[in-house]
Design a protein around this motif. Structure first.
Motif, short mmCIF file in Angstrom:
data_model
loop_
_atom_site.label_atom_id
_atom_site.label_comp_id
_atom_site.label_asym_id
_atom_site.label_seq_id
_atom_site.Cartn_x
_atom_site.Cartn_y
_atom_site.Cartn_z
N ASP A 1 0.83 -1.20 0.00
CA ASP A 1 0.00 0.00 0.00
C ASP A 1 0.87 1.25 0.00
O ASP A 1 0.59 2.21 -0.73
CB ASP A 1 -0.97 -0.01 1.18
N LYS A 2 1.93 1.25 0.79
CA LYS A 2 2.84 2.40 0.80
C LYS A 2 3.55 2.54 -0.54
O LYS A 2 3.74 3.65 -1.03
CB LYS A 2 3.86 2.28 1.93
N GLU A 3 3.97 1.41 -1.11
CA GLU A 3 4.62 1.45 -2.42
C GLU A 3 3.67 2.01 -3.48
O GLU A 3 4.07 2.80 -4.33
CB GLU A 3 5.09 0.04 -2.83
N TYR A 4 2.42 1.62 -3.41
CA TYR A 4 1.41 2.12 -4.35
C TYR A 4 1.23 3.63 -4.15
O TYR A 4 1.23 4.40 -5.12
CB TYR A 4 0.08 1.40 -4.16
N ASP A 5 1.07 4.04 -2.90
CA ASP A 5 0.85 5.46 -2.61
C ASP A 5 2.07 6.30 -2.97
O ASP A 5 1.93 7.45 -3.39
CB ASP A 5 0.52 5.65 -1.12
N ASN A 6 3.26 5.73 -2.81
CA ASN A 6 4.49 6.46 -3.08
C ASN A 6 4.66 6.76 -4.57
O ASN A 6 4.82 7.91 -4.97
CB ASN A 6 5.69 5.66 -2.55
N ASP A 7 4.66 5.71 -5.39
CA ASP A 7 4.91 5.93 -6.82
C ASP A 7 4.21 4.89 -7.71
O ASP A 7 4.71 4.51 -8.76
CB ASP A 7 6.42 5.95 -7.12
N HIS A 8 3.05 4.44 -7.23
CA HIS A 8 2.25 3.48 -8.00
C HIS A 8 3.00 2.15 -8.15
O HIS A 8 2.80 1.42 -9.11
CB HIS A 8 1.87 4.09 -9.35
N GLY A 9 3.90 1.85 -7.23
CA GLY A 9 4.65 0.61 -7.23
C GLY A 9 5.84 0.56 -8.17
O GLY A 9 6.51 -0.47 -8.29
N ALA A 10 6.13 1.67 -8.84
CA ALA A 10 7.19 1.68 -9.85
C ALA A 10 8.57 1.33 -9.28
O ALA A 10 9.30 0.54 -9.87
CB ALA A 10 7.24 3.03 -10.55
N SER A 11 8.92 1.90 -8.13
CA SER A 11 10.26 1.62 -7.58
C SER A 11 10.37 0.17 -7.11
O SER A 11 11.43 -0.44 -7.26
CB SER A 11 10.59 2.59 -6.45
N LEU A 12 9.31 -0.38 -6.58
CA LEU A 12 9.33 -1.78 -6.18
C LEU A 12 9.52 -2.68 -7.40
O LEU A 12 10.37 -3.57 -7.40
CB LEU A 12 8.04 -2.15 -5.44
N LEU A 13 8.76 -2.45 -8.45
CA LEU A 13 8.90 -3.24 -9.67
C LEU A 13 10.30 -3.12 -10.24
O LEU A 13 10.89 -4.11 -10.68
CB LEU A 13 7.86 -2.82 -10.71
N LYS A 14 10.85 -1.92 -10.20
CA LYS A 14 12.19 -1.69 -10.74
C LYS A 14 13.26 -2.40 -9.92
O LYS A 14 14.30 -2.81 -10.47
CB LYS A 14 12.46 -0.18 -10.78
N SER A 15 13.04 -2.57 -8.62
CA SER A 15 14.06 -3.20 -7.76
C SER A 15 14.08 -4.72 -7.90
O SER A 15 15.06 -5.36 -7.51
CB SER A 15 13.81 -2.82 -6.30
N LEU A 16 13.04 -5.31 -8.45
CA LEU A 16 12.97 -6.77 -8.56
C LEU A 16 13.65 -7.24 -9.84
O LEU A 16 13.01 -7.60 -10.82
CB LEU A 16 11.52 -7.24 -8.51
N VAL A 17 14.97 -7.23 -9.80
CA VAL A 17 15.78 -7.68 -10.93
C VAL A 17 16.79 -8.71 -10.44
O VAL A 17 17.20 -8.70 -9.28
CB VAL A 17 16.51 -6.49 -11.62
N VAL A 18 17.19 -9.58 -11.33
CA VAL A 18 18.11 -10.66 -10.98
C VAL A 18 19.41 -10.11 -10.40
O VAL A 18 19.98 -10.70 -9.49
CB VAL A 18 18.38 -11.54 -12.23
N GLN A 19 19.87 -8.98 -10.88
CA GLN A 19 21.16 -8.43 -10.45
C GLN A 19 21.11 -7.74 -9.08
O GLN A 19 22.13 -7.25 -8.62
CB GLN A 19 21.68 -7.42 -11.48
N ASN A 20 19.96 -7.66 -8.44
CA ASN A 20 19.85 -6.96 -7.16
C ASN A 20 20.29 -7.87 -6.02
O ASN A 20 19.56 -8.77 -5.61
CB ASN A 20 18.42 -6.48 -6.94
N PRO A 21 21.49 -7.65 -5.44
CA PRO A 21 21.98 -8.53 -4.38
C PRO A 21 21.15 -8.44 -3.10
O PRO A 21 21.16 -9.37 -2.29
CB PRO A 21 23.41 -8.05 -4.14
#
Length: 93
Positions: free
Chosen positions: A40-60
């Motif tokens: 809910d906070k991720e949605y309110d913050n930026d519509h979940g964009a930053s969360l979606l962007k962080s979910l990448v294979v290269q993210n340690p």
């Protein structure tokens, strides 16, 4: 905390997902929240964009969150997040 019951109902009745997909999406969303994300906070913050962007294979950082780090697992998580975003868009809250 996300709107568990309402999201589950939306998946079943509005998005018309079969029960297996409803259960899978609910499990993935709960797993993300258990790993520390508040959708809910991720949605309110930026519509979940930053969360979606962080979910990448290269993210340690993902290795320490008990989340899948392969492309298929991350794709499944992103699909569940997009469903949650659509749910929030639908109810506009």
């Amino acid at each position: 905390c996300m709107q568990d019951c309402l999201f589950e109902e939306w998946l079943r009745n509005i998005d018309e997902r079969p029960q297996a997909q409803v259960s899978d999406n609910m499990s993935r969303i709960r797993r993300l929240e258990k790993a520390g994300w508040n959708l809910d906070k991720e949605y309110d913050n930026d519509h979940g964009a930053s969360l979606l962007k962080s979910l990448v294979v290269q993210n340690p950082a993902l290795a320490h969150c008990n989340l899948p780090i392969d492309s298929h697992g991350l794709s499944s998580l992103k699909t569940a997040i997009r469903k949650y975003i659509s749910f929030r868009d639908y109810y506009r809250f």
